[in-house]
Enzyme design. Structure first.
Site, short mmCIF file in Angstrom:
data_model
loop_
_atom_site.label_atom_id
_atom_site.label_comp_id
_atom_site.label_asym_id
_atom_site.label_seq_id
_atom_site.Cartn_x
_atom_site.Cartn_y
_atom_site.Cartn_z
N ARG A 93 45.78 79.78 115.01
CA ARG A 93 46.16 80.84 115.94
C ARG A 93 46.77 80.19 117.18
NH1 ARG A 93 42.93 83.24 120.48
NH2 ARG A 93 44.02 85.13 121.05
N HIS A 137 49.79 85.21 125.80
CA HIS A 137 48.55 84.59 126.28
C HIS A 137 48.79 84.17 127.73
CE1 HIS A 137 44.70 82.46 124.78
NE2 HIS A 137 44.74 82.27 126.08
N GLU A 182 43.27 88.96 125.39
CA GLU A 182 42.37 89.24 126.51
C GLU A 182 43.05 89.96 127.67
OE1 GLU A 182 40.50 85.54 127.56
OE2 GLU A 182 39.51 85.33 125.64
N ASN A 311 37.07 87.82 121.05
CA ASN A 311 36.76 86.54 121.71
C ASN A 311 35.42 86.69 122.40
OD1 ASN A 311 39.29 85.79 120.90
ND2 ASN A 311 40.13 85.52 122.96
N TYR A 313 32.21 84.73 124.45
CA TYR A 313 31.67 83.55 125.12
C TYR A 313 30.29 83.78 125.71
CZ TYR A 313 36.22 81.39 124.53
OH TYR A 313 37.35 80.85 123.97
N GLU A 377 38.28 83.64 119.04
CA GLU A 377 37.89 82.51 119.90
C GLU A 377 36.38 82.47 120.02
OE1 GLU A 377 39.55 82.21 123.85
OE2 GLU A 377 41.55 82.74 123.12
O1 IFM Z 1 40.70 78.83 127.59
C1 IFM Z 1 40.42 80.19 127.53
C2 IFM Z 1 41.44 80.91 126.69
O2 IFM Z 1 42.73 80.72 127.17
C3 IFM Z 1 41.15 82.39 126.68
N1 IFM Z 1 39.79 82.65 126.32
C4 IFM Z 1 38.77 81.93 127.00
C5 IFM Z 1 39.05 80.44 126.95
C6 IFM Z 1 37.95 79.65 127.67
O3 IFM Z 1 37.88 80.03 129.01
#
Ligand code: IFM
Length: 470
Positions: A93, A137, A182, A311, A313, A377
């Site tokens: 990706r 992006h 995002e 994504n 985190y 992600e």
């Molecule tokens: O590095 C970033 C990415 O560009 C977008 N998602 C989160 C990642 C980590 O912060």
């Protein structure tokens, strides 16, 4: 250590739970984005993006770092694709740099810019790797920001034109297309908090940006669908977490609702239900803000998609009370405060909470059914300590990925339709306002020499992929 050596397979079933619930044909990928890795910002006709400008603002990026060279991927692309092949991933990706393909954000395509992605796609296919394109992006052409940026409706139409330029050139070989990565970050970090390019601090403008980003997605999706030469999978990637009240008080419940509303439902409701969430609209109305919705916009935004990129985190507990017991902030808005769970943290100071990924995927599957998801992600920055050869024995990052892949498997077991996991990121890279200091890569990049060295997490990922593929 020899980076090509095979590690003994990690026994996930005893450490993190069974991975047997991952579906047949599950995609294993790695992800990157253009500005974070390409470099070559002034080559072959590329013009500045808002990130080239923002990096020059004193104090905007840690260490004064800039993306001019980044990982030099623009010149090392075949080497990087060979690396991916050796890591056994089946999907890559990557994002396309708008100002490389359409300098200035208007007019015809720049042949030299498009040619780079043409070569990349061919190189991937020649190595048995499926290309997965993200069209945006975060690298908006600076000229479009000068004309108002995402808070201005016109930018959505400019994006749809740009999307078609890329789609016309690559859709004979690329099946999967993500419009935006995002949009929350583009709108909130870029226009409300000033932490990302273009560095504005205007909440009302950020809400206008949300609507125009979603409109851009919808317009591009409709036009790509109409122009598709064959089967395509079109979608969008959202960054989402979990938002739960810290206690059972009404104030904490309201704080969690507000965070979930602005972070998740403000995007998924219009995309999947064709309407904005009423409670969020009411909250905005109380702040004197109205989304700039015109007749027909929501039909465009809710155009069918084939895949939803997730994504993930972190997940948060929320309180509606600040440290001093206040329930409204200085601007008179209700307090929404993230409360730590006391979990281990990454170098970003983000809590490590794999169960949140299971919870998120099952929640999205339940509340917004009917579209397969891919984790586009997942990953972590840690303070890597390379040995003399550049090798990093990153047990922390390895465990992070193992735990999050296991979390995906649990979501699949619980009925969520999740079809892939992409490690963020293939390479250490330019981590936006944090500069090069925060390293998310499963492959180390020595920025002095541009030498790439797979970390233990990369070797573990490769071995896990091979083992699970059988
Ligand atoms: O590095 C970033 C990415 O560009 C977008 N998602 C989160 C990642 C980590 O912060």
């Amino acid at each position: 250590m020899d980076p090509t050596a095979t590690l003994s397979p990690v026994d996930d079933s005893s450490r993190h739970g069974p991975l047997d619930d991952l579906p047949t044909g599950f995609r294993w990928g790695v992800a990157t984005s253009a500005y974070q890795i390409e470099g070559a910002v002034a080559e072959d006709g590329r013009t500045p993006s808002i990130w080239d400008t923002f990096c020059r603002v004193p104090g905007a990026v840690a260490g004064g770092d800039i993306g001019d060279a980044a990982c030099d991927h623009y010149h090392r692309m075949p080497e990087d694709v060979a690396l991916m092949r050796d890591l056994a991933v089946d999907t890559y990706r990557f994002s396309v740099a708008w100002p490389r393909v359409q300098p200035g954000g208007r007019g015809p395509a720049n042949p030299a810019g498009l040619a780079f992605y043409d070569r990349l796609v061919d190189e991937l296919l020649g190595n048995g790797i499926d290309p997965w394109v993200t069209l945006y992006h975060w690298d908006l052409p600076q000229e479009l920001e000068d004309a108002g940026g995402w808070p201005v409706r016109e930018t959505a139409y400019r994006f749809a034109d740009y999307a078609l330029l890329v789609f016309d050139r690559l859709s004979d070989r690329v099946r999967t297309w993500t419009t935006l990565n995002e949009p929350w970050c583009s709108a909130m970090l870029g226009y409300a908090y000033g932490a990302h390019a273009p560095g504005r601090r205007d909440f009302a403008a950020s809400m206008h940006a949300v609507h125009h980003l979603l409109l851009a997605h919808g317009l591009a999706t409709q036009r790509m669908r109409a122009a598709a030469p064959g089967p395509v999978d079109l979608g969008i990637t959202l960054n989402m977490g979990t938002a739960e009240p810290a206690t059972d008080s009404d104030l904490d419940a309201a704080a969690a609702r507000r965070s979930d509303g602005l972070g998740t439902r403000l995007y998924l409701d219009p995309l999947r239900r064709g309407r904005y969430p009423a409670d969020v609209l009411a909250d905005l109305e109380r702040r004197g803000i109205r989304l700039p919705v015109e007749p027909g916009d929501l039909e465009i935004i809710s155009a069918p998609i084939d895949v939803l990129g997730v994504n993930y985190y972190m997940g948060h507990l929320f309180s509606g009370v600040d440290e001093d017991g206040r329930t409204v902030d200085a601007a008179g808005n209700p307090v929404v405060r993230a409360i730590p769970r006391g979990l281990p943290r990454t170098a970003m100071d983000w809590e490590i909470f794999p169960q949140g990924l299971t919870d998120l995927l099952t929640r999205v599957a339940r509340d917004y059914p009917g579209v397969p998801m891919v984790v586009t992600e997942s990953g972590a920055a840690f303070d890597d300590a390379p040995d003399a050869t550049g090798y990093v024995a990153d047990e922390d990052r390895t465990a992070y990925h193992a735990a999050h892949i296991a979390a995906v498997a649990r979501a699949c077991r619980d009925g969520a339709d999740v079809r892939g996991y992409f490690a963020w990121s293939l390479l250490d890279n330019f981590e936006w306002a944090y500069g090069y200091d925060k390293r998310f890569g499963i492959v180390r990049v020595d920025y002095d020499t541009q030498v790439r060295t797979p970390k233990r997490s990369a070797l573990w990922y490769r071995d896990t992929i091979r083992r699970l593929r059988g």
